[in-house]
Motif scaffolding. Structure first.
Motif, PDB file in Angstrom:
ATOM      1  N   ARG A 217       2.535  -8.010  53.878  1.00 33.40           N
ATOM      2  CA  ARG A 217       2.928  -8.976  54.907  1.00 33.40           C
ATOM      3  C   ARG A 217       1.841  -9.137  55.967  1.00 33.40           C
ATOM      4  NH1 ARG A 217       2.799 -11.426  58.772  1.00 33.40           N
ATOM      5  NH2 ARG A 217       4.461 -12.208  60.140  1.00 33.40           N
ATOM      6  N   TYR A 218       1.289  -8.031  56.459  1.00 31.23           N
ATOM      7  CA  TYR A 218       0.386  -8.106  57.609  1.00 31.23           C
ATOM      8  C   TYR A 218      -1.088  -7.994  57.233  1.00 31.23           C
ATOM      9  CZ  TYR A 218       4.627  -7.813  60.335  1.00 31.23           C
ATOM     10  OH  TYR A 218       5.869  -8.080  60.872  1.00 31.23           O
ATOM     11  N   LEU A 219      -1.376  -7.597  55.983  1.00 29.86           N
ATOM     12  CA  LEU A 219      -2.740  -7.591  55.438  1.00 29.86           C
ATOM     13  C   LEU A 219      -3.682  -6.610  56.126  1.00 29.86           C
ATOM     14  CD1 LEU A 219      -3.274 -11.457  55.065  1.00 29.86           C
ATOM     15  CD2 LEU A 219      -2.386  -9.854  53.354  1.00 29.86           C
ATOM     16  N   LEU A 304       1.342 -26.328  55.034  1.00 26.78           N
ATOM     17  CA  LEU A 304       1.609 -24.907  55.217  1.00 26.78           C
ATOM     18  C   LEU A 304       0.379 -24.119  54.799  1.00 26.78           C
ATOM     19  CD1 LEU A 304       5.181 -24.543  53.639  1.00 26.78           C
ATOM     20  CD2 LEU A 304       4.597 -24.976  56.032  1.00 26.78           C
ATOM     21  N   LEU A 305       0.097 -23.049  55.529  1.00 28.31           N
ATOM     22  CA  LEU A 305      -0.985 -22.129  55.166  1.00 28.31           C
ATOM     23  C   LEU A 305      -0.392 -20.752  54.930  1.00 28.31           C
ATOM     24  CD1 LEU A 305      -3.849 -22.989  57.711  1.00 28.31           C
ATOM     25  CD2 LEU A 305      -3.570 -23.800  55.368  1.00 28.31           C
ATOM     26  N   LEU A 306      -0.812 -20.102  53.859  1.00 25.50           N
ATOM     27  CA  LEU A 306      -0.371 -18.739  53.563  1.00 25.50           C
ATOM     28  C   LEU A 306      -1.589 -17.898  53.203  1.00 25.50           C
ATOM     29  CD1 LEU A 306       1.850 -20.875  52.061  1.00 25.50           C
ATOM     30  CD2 LEU A 306       3.106 -18.706  51.970  1.00 25.50           C
ATOM     31  N   HIS A 307      -1.690 -16.728  53.795  1.00 23.18           N
ATOM     32  CA  HIS A 307      -2.750 -15.782  53.475  1.00 23.18           C
ATOM     33  C   HIS A 307      -2.134 -14.699  52.589  1.00 23.18           C
ATOM     34  CE1 HIS A 307      -5.251 -17.818  56.370  1.00 23.18           C
ATOM     35  NE2 HIS A 307      -4.345 -17.638  57.299  1.00 23.18           N
ATOM     36  N   VAL A 308      -2.594 -14.620  51.353  1.00 17.09           N
ATOM     37  CA  VAL A 308      -1.962 -13.781  50.334  1.00 17.09           C
ATOM     38  C   VAL A 308      -3.021 -12.944  49.631  1.00 17.09           C
ATOM     39  CG1 VAL A 308      -0.462 -13.775  48.300  1.00 17.09           C
ATOM     40  CG2 VAL A 308      -0.284 -15.638  49.966  1.00 17.09           C
ATOM     41  N   GLY A 333     -10.692 -10.322  48.220  1.00 18.21           N
ATOM     42  CA  GLY A 333      -9.363 -10.106  47.647  1.00 18.21           C
ATOM     43  C   GLY A 333      -8.277 -10.901  48.319  1.00 18.21           C
ATOM     44  N   LEU A 334      -8.658 -11.869  49.191  1.00 19.97           N
ATOM     45  CA  LEU A 334      -7.666 -12.628  49.936  1.00 19.97           C
ATOM     46  C   LEU A 334      -7.703 -14.090  49.539  1.00 19.97           C
ATOM     47  CD1 LEU A 334      -5.581 -12.440  52.297  1.00 19.97           C
ATOM     48  CD2 LEU A 334      -7.440 -13.167  53.810  1.00 19.97           C
ATOM     49  N   LEU A 335      -6.522 -14.667  49.319  1.00 21.45           N
ATOM     50  CA  LEU A 335      -6.382 -16.093  49.049  1.00 21.45           C
ATOM     51  C   LEU A 335      -5.790 -16.779  50.275  1.00 21.45           C
ATOM     52  CD1 LEU A 335      -4.811 -16.132  45.459  1.00 21.45           C
ATOM     53  CD2 LEU A 335      -7.177 -16.646  46.066  1.00 21.45           C
ATOM     54  N   THR A 336      -6.368 -17.919  50.667  1.00 20.50           N
ATOM     55  CA  THR A 336      -5.773 -18.784  51.682  1.00 20.50           C
ATOM     56  C   THR A 336      -5.235 -20.004  50.952  1.00 20.50           C
ATOM     57  OG1 THR A 336      -7.257 -18.034  53.434  1.00 20.50           O
ATOM     58  CG2 THR A 336      -6.159 -20.154  53.754  1.00 20.50           C
ATOM     59  N   VAL A 337      -3.922 -20.104  50.893  1.00 20.09           N
ATOM     60  CA  VAL A 337      -3.247 -21.152  50.125  1.00 20.09           C
ATOM     61  C   VAL A 337      -2.809 -22.265  51.075  1.00 20.09           C
ATOM     62  CG1 VAL A 337      -1.373 -21.686  48.533  1.00 20.09           C
ATOM     63  CG2 VAL A 337      -2.428 -19.411  48.503  1.00 20.09           C
TER      64      VAL A 337
END
Length: 358
Positions: A217-219, A304-308, A333-337
């Motif tokens: 959740r918080y990365l 919408l932006l999601l950092h996953v 290792g991080l995706l910004t969707v």
């Protein structure tokens, strides 16, 4: 006799209004209603009058000017104008209670505006009035932009319009205050907007989640967030936070089992989910994400932006179930969707497609 609306500015001094009304009376003009709106330039007097058919617009303007009025605006009115301003505002408020999505039309009716549009917030935008243009803050984010040919807006009109927008936002929030979701396995959860009163329940949610769930959740680590940070998440300055609660089979006290955040910045909104481990893979995350997307659509956000984390397969599957086209940019290792929302969505960004089947 003919109905007219007259607006003019007079010096805010004793007796000046009576001079203006006397000038109108000499020409057989009957004043039906009058509102006085203080401004820095003087008192703006707004009249609804019944004038002889022989008087035209130019003669009414001349009568006002002889009565020490200035910046005069005159226009024909209709019988509905006989309703006084408080009655009209209450009627519009009643409409908004029934349909909070009708804010734009209510503003148009309240202010006789020619143009009402919603625009995302921007750093350089200054809310307020400038002549015949008005920019109103929308509590859910962004602003309402209004414009009319004449007359200029007054501070009193701005205050009324802002109160109407605030009412619509409150009604919309309460309309979504609580719904009961039935998950695919038959379990039921109550979903509603969060408030500061939910802090203890959200702290318990974080304590009940595994370190891996908190880190996803918080990365930035698995430690429990400070209460001050959680309080800000529960009541974001712009956006919406939803919580899902469940009661035990024996009717025990409800507990918070998930939290979904939509935090707005500009015309985009960042989304993040936290679902208690024993409620994961049951469709709850997908249901919360759909509700946030619907809220973003109503509020007019572009995306919408999601950092996953790239290895967070459950969250990526949840995004695919949303059923909306999306793109992703990878940084290690991080995706910004990015999930476009509004009709005028953001231009496609290069990256990996996350559309269903992609």
């Amino acid at each position: 006799m003919t109905l007219w609306r007259i607006r003019a500015t007079v010096d805010d001094r004793p007796g000046y209004l009576s001079v203006l009304t006397a000038s109108l009376a000499l020409r057989g003009v009957n004043i039906l209603t009058v509102q006085v709106q203080p401004t820095e330039q003087g008192a703006v007097d707004d009249f609804l009058v019944d004038a002889p058919d022989t008087l035209d617009e130019a003669e009414l303007v001349a009568a006002v000017e002889r009565g020490r009025g200035r910046d005069c605006w005159v226009a024909r009115s209709e019988a509905r104008g006989l309703a006084d301003q408080p009655t009209r505002v209450l009627g519009l408020a009643d409409r908004l209670v029934r349909d909070p999505d009708g804010t734009g039309e209510a503003l148009r009716a309240l202010l006789a505006a020619d143009v009402v549009s919603w625009r995302p917030a921007s750093v350089g935008a200054e809310r307020g009035i400038s002549g015949a243009s008005m920019l109103l803050a929308d509590p859910v984010g962004g602003s309402f932009a209004l414009r009319r040919a004449a007359p200029d807006f007054t501070p009193a009109e701005y205050a009324r319009a802002q109160a109407l927008v605030q009412l619509a936002a409150t009604v919309a929030r309460r309309a979504a205050e609580q719904v009961t979701l039935v998950l695919p396995d038959g379990a039921e959860v109550a979903v509603r907007p969060a408030s500061a009163h939910d802090l203890s329940g959200v702290v318990e949610l974080h304590e009940a989640c595994s370190a891996r769930s908190r880190q996803r959740r918080y990365l930035s680590g698995a430690a429990l967030p400070q209460p001050a940070r959680l309080r800000r998440l529960l009541e974001p300055a712009r956006g919406l936070t939803l919580i899902a609660t469940s009661t035990g089979p024996d009717g025990t006290a409800e507990s918070v089992v998930a939290m979904a955040n939509l935090l707005a910045e500009g015309d985009e909104a960042e989304v993040a989910l936290l679902v208690r481990d024993d409620w994961q893979r049951r469709g709850l995350g997908s249901a919360l994400l759909r509700r946030l997307a619907q809220h973003a659509e109503r509020a007019g956000y572009a995306a919408l932006l999601l950092h996953v984390q790239a290895i967070n397969d459950p969250m990526l599957r949840t995004l695919r179930r949303l059923g909306r086209p999306s793109t992703a940019e990878r940084d290690g290792g991080l995706l910004t969707v990015t999930v476009p929302i509004a009709v005028a969505a953001l231009a496609d960004r290069p990256g990996t497609s996350l559309a269903p089947g992609g």
